[in-house]
Scaffold this active site. Structure first.
Site, PDB file in Angstrom:
ATOM      1  N   ARG A  85       5.773   0.645  11.113  1.00 54.24           N
ATOM      2  CA  ARG A  85       4.452   0.322  10.553  1.00 54.24           C
ATOM      3  C   ARG A  85       4.559  -1.053   9.894  1.00 54.24           C
ATOM      4  O   ARG A  85       5.386  -1.255   8.998  1.00 54.24           O
ATOM      5  CB  ARG A  85       4.051   1.382   9.520  1.00 54.24           C
ATOM      6  CG  ARG A  85       2.797   1.052   8.783  1.00 54.24           C
ATOM      7  CD  ARG A  85       2.307   2.158   7.840  1.00 54.24           C
ATOM      8  NE  ARG A  85       1.154   1.668   7.147  1.00 54.24           N
ATOM      9  CZ  ARG A  85       1.101   1.378   5.847  1.00 54.24           C
ATOM     10  NH1 ARG A  85       2.124   1.610   5.060  1.00 54.24           N
ATOM     11  NH2 ARG A  85      -0.001   0.875   5.320  1.00 54.24           N
ATOM     12  N   HIS A 129      -3.201  -5.679   4.407  1.00 57.98           N
ATOM     13  CA  HIS A 129      -2.279  -5.288   3.338  1.00 57.98           C
ATOM     14  C   HIS A 129      -2.301  -6.413   2.309  1.00 57.98           C
ATOM     15  O   HIS A 129      -1.289  -7.042   2.014  1.00 57.98           O
ATOM     16  CB  HIS A 129      -0.885  -5.034   3.913  1.00 57.98           C
ATOM     17  CG  HIS A 129       0.010  -4.196   3.037  1.00 57.98           C
ATOM     18  ND1 HIS A 129       0.630  -3.039   3.471  1.00 57.98           N
ATOM     19  CD2 HIS A 129       0.414  -4.354   1.747  1.00 57.98           C
ATOM     20  CE1 HIS A 129       1.372  -2.526   2.494  1.00 57.98           C
ATOM     21  NE2 HIS A 129       1.260  -3.319   1.429  1.00 57.98           N
ATOM     22  N   GLU A 175      -4.237   0.940   0.975  1.00 55.00           N
ATOM     23  CA  GLU A 175      -4.442   1.156  -0.455  1.00 55.00           C
ATOM     24  C   GLU A 175      -5.601   0.335  -1.030  1.00 55.00           C
ATOM     25  O   GLU A 175      -5.388  -0.552  -1.879  1.00 55.00           O
ATOM     26  CB  GLU A 175      -3.143   0.860  -1.232  1.00 55.00           C
ATOM     27  CG  GLU A 175      -1.942   1.632  -0.728  1.00 55.00           C
ATOM     28  CD  GLU A 175      -0.656   1.366  -1.516  1.00 55.00           C
ATOM     29  OE1 GLU A 175      -0.661   0.472  -2.391  1.00 55.00           O
ATOM     30  OE2 GLU A 175       0.347   2.042  -1.257  1.00 55.00           O
ATOM     31  N   ASN A 301       0.131   7.282   1.056  1.00 53.47           N
ATOM     32  CA  ASN A 301       1.307   6.658   0.456  1.00 53.47           C
ATOM     33  C   ASN A 301       1.596   7.405  -0.832  1.00 53.47           C
ATOM     34  O   ASN A 301       0.757   7.443  -1.740  1.00 53.47           O
ATOM     35  CB  ASN A 301       1.047   5.179   0.146  1.00 53.47           C
ATOM     36  CG  ASN A 301       0.898   4.342   1.408  1.00 53.47           C
ATOM     37  OD1 ASN A 301       1.120   4.825   2.521  1.00 53.47           O
ATOM     38  ND2 ASN A 301       0.527   3.077   1.243  1.00 53.47           N
ATOM     39  N   TYR A 303       4.382   8.047  -4.029  1.00 49.86           N
ATOM     40  CA  TYR A 303       5.596   7.644  -4.740  1.00 49.86           C
ATOM     41  C   TYR A 303       5.900   8.507  -5.963  1.00 49.86           C
ATOM     42  O   TYR A 303       7.039   8.814  -6.237  1.00 49.86           O
ATOM     43  CB  TYR A 303       5.481   6.176  -5.194  1.00 49.86           C
ATOM     44  CG  TYR A 303       5.532   5.207  -4.029  1.00 49.86           C
ATOM     45  CD1 TYR A 303       6.745   4.705  -3.578  1.00 49.86           C
ATOM     46  CD2 TYR A 303       4.378   4.818  -3.356  1.00 49.86           C
ATOM     47  CE1 TYR A 303       6.821   3.838  -2.497  1.00 49.86           C
ATOM     48  CE2 TYR A 303       4.434   3.957  -2.269  1.00 49.86           C
ATOM     49  CZ  TYR A 303       5.660   3.465  -1.844  1.00 49.86           C
ATOM     50  OH  TYR A 303       5.729   2.616  -0.773  1.00 49.86           O
ATOM     51  N   GLU A 355       3.855   5.809   3.588  1.00 48.56           N
ATOM     52  CA  GLU A 355       4.856   5.156   2.731  1.00 48.56           C
ATOM     53  C   GLU A 355       5.432   6.189   1.777  1.00 48.56           C
ATOM     54  O   GLU A 355       4.692   6.987   1.187  1.00 48.56           O
ATOM     55  CB  GLU A 355       4.244   4.042   1.855  1.00 48.56           C
ATOM     56  CG  GLU A 355       3.926   2.780   2.577  1.00 48.56           C
ATOM     57  CD  GLU A 355       3.333   1.712   1.654  1.00 48.56           C
ATOM     58  OE1 GLU A 355       3.628   1.704   0.439  1.00 48.56           O
ATOM     59  OE2 GLU A 355       2.554   0.898   2.174  1.00 48.56           O
TER      60      GLU A 355
HETATM   61  O1  IFM Z   1       5.466  -2.522  -1.978  1.00 49.55           O
HETATM   62  C1  IFM Z   1       4.377  -1.680  -2.104  1.00 49.55           C
HETATM   63  C2  IFM Z   1       3.521  -1.719  -0.860  1.00 49.55           C
HETATM   64  O2  IFM Z   1       3.094  -3.002  -0.583  1.00 49.55           O
HETATM   65  C3  IFM Z   1       2.307  -0.831  -1.037  1.00 49.55           C
HETATM   66  N1  IFM Z   1       2.652   0.472  -1.503  1.00 49.55           N
HETATM   67  C4  IFM Z   1       3.572   0.591  -2.596  1.00 49.55           C
HETATM   68  C5  IFM Z   1       4.804  -0.257  -2.347  1.00 49.55           C
HETATM   69  C6  IFM Z   1       5.787  -0.129  -3.536  1.00 49.55           C
HETATM   70  O3  IFM Z   1       5.176  -0.588  -4.702  1.00 49.55           O
END
Ligand code: IFM
Length: 450
Positions: A85, A129, A175, A301, A303, A355
């Protein structure tokens, strides 16, 4: 259980067609910021402002990926991933955000896509992006202007026409919450605006541009899947107090429901509109239908979880919990919970984890990078994804963020997310032990399919 047996057992928890990959983005790795006709982006401009990037750096050189394309693509072969990706830099294709395409820019992505296909790797393309052509920002205020959504549609049509026959899928935006909130309300990301009403309008224009671009892509490439990528986080309240509970509901509205409801229900959530009051966006008739057209996939995404407190900013970690170098809590079960919640509250298209990854303070010792913490982070989240599938979630793919250490926006180069360590002085790439583990997982999962 031996390591090999446990890797095989993990693979068996995923359906045969599951897509495994890694992700990156143009501004974070390409460099070559002013080469071959590329116009400046808002990040090229933003990084020149004193104090906005932690180490004073920029993406001007980054990982020099633009000049190291073939050897970087070989890393994907080494990883044995199914898919890569990456994002296309709009100002490489249209230097001023409008008008005839820049042939050299298209040629670069053509080389990238053909290089992937030759290596039997599926190209997953993101159109935006965050590197908006700076000319659109200067001329009309960028995403604050409705016209930018129309410019984005034209750009999407150019890319779909030229490259769409060879890509596995198009994501319109990465995002949009970040574009709107970090870029236009908090001013931490380009273009560095601090105005809540503008941020709300920007979020609407990004979503509108998603709808317009999806239509444009489908007009040219009806067979190519089109979706969007959201950064989502489960929001919990710090305490049971009514104020914290209410704050968590609002944060969930701003981050999750604002985007999910618009895309999947065709309406913004009433509580968030009420909260924004006079700062709510102007919406024209027909906008919501355009935004809510069918999605072929939704990229998530993930985290960390978010903890909401009344009267102070939300936190990306429960006090005392294990955290990454970003200060983000390591909470794999929250990924399972998030996906299950989305499946419960919405009629969803297939989901992809577009992500997931972690920054840690990597060190090269004797030419090696032993990043046990990252490997554990990834493994626990892959298990959490399997748990979600077993709970009935239609999850079709998983992408590690990121292929290479790279320019981590306002944090500069200090935060390393890569499976490959980048020595920025020499541009050498060194496989971290997490890369070796991921490649073993990829090979084991691939064997199951053959
Ligand atoms: O690096 C970023 C990415 O560009 C978008 N999502 C989160 C990642 C980590 O912060």
């Amino acid at each position: 259980m031996s390591d090999a047996r446990s890797i095989e057992a993990l693979c068996r928890r995923f359906p045969p067609g599951f897509v495994w990959g890694v992700a990156s983005s143009s501004y974070q790795i390409e460099g070559a910021a002013a080469e071959d006709g590329k116009g400046p982006s808002i990040w090229d401009d933003f990084c020149k402002r004193p104090g906005v990037i932690a180490d004073g750096s920029s993406g001007a050189v980054a990982c020099d990926h633009y000049h190291r394309l073939d050897t970087d693509l070989d890393l994907l072969t080494e990883l044995a991933v199914d898919a890569y990706r990456f994002s296309i830099s709009w100002p490489r294709i249209q230097p001023t955000g409008a008008g005839a395409p820049n042939e050299s820019g298209l040629a670069f992505y053509e080389r990238l896509i053909d290089g992937l296909l030759r290596r039997n790797i599926k190209p997953y393309v993101t159109l935006y992006h965050w590197d908006l052509p700076a000319a659109l920002q200067h001329a009309q205020g960028g995403w604050a202007a409705r016209d930018t959504a129309h410019r984005f549609r034209d750009y999407a049509a150019i890319v779909a026409q030229r490259l769409g026959d060879r890509v596995a899928s198009f994501a319109t935006h990465n995002e949009p919450w970040v574009t709107a909130t970090l870029g236009h309300e908090l001013g931490l990301f380009a273009p560095g605006v601090r105005n809540r009403a503008i941020a709300a309008q920007v979020s609407h224009h990004c979503l509108l541009s998603h709808g317009l671009a999806a239509q444009a892509i489908r007009a040219v490439r009806p067979e190519t899947p089109v979706g969007i990528v959201l950064n989502l986080s489960p929001i919990t309240h710090a305490t049971q107090s009514g104020a914290d509970v209410a704050q968590a509901a609002l944060e969930d509205g701003l981050l999750v429901r604002w985007y999910m409801d618009a895309l999947l229900k065709g309406a913004y959530p009433a509580d968030v509109l009420g909260h924004l009051a006079a700062d709510a966006p102007r919406i024209e008739s027909g906008d919501m239908q355009l935004i809510a057209q069918p999605l072929d996939f939704l990229g998530v995404n993930y985290y960390y979880p978010t903890i909401a407190y009344a009267g102070k900013p939300a936190s990306p970690a429960t006090p005392g919990a294990p955290i990454t170098d970003m200060g983000w809590e390591v909470a794999p079960a929250s990924l399972t919970g998030l996906l299950a919640r989305l499946a419960r509250d919405y009629v969803l298209p297939p989901l992809m984890i577009t992500e997931n990854g972690a920054a840690y303070r990597d060190r090269v010792e004797n030419g090696r990078v032993e990043d046990k913490a990252r490997r554990e982070y990834l493994e626990s989240h892959v298990r959490a994804a399997a748990d979600a599938i077993e709970r009935g979630v239609d999850l079709r793919g998983y992408f590690v963020w990121s292929l290479l250490d790279n320019f981590e926006w306002a944090s500069g180069y200090d935060k390393r997310f890569g499976l490959y360590y980048v020595d920025y002085a020499t541009q050498a790439r060194i496989a971290k032990s997490s890369a070796t583990w991921y490649a073993r997982l990829m090979r084991a999962c691939r064997l199951r399919r053959s």
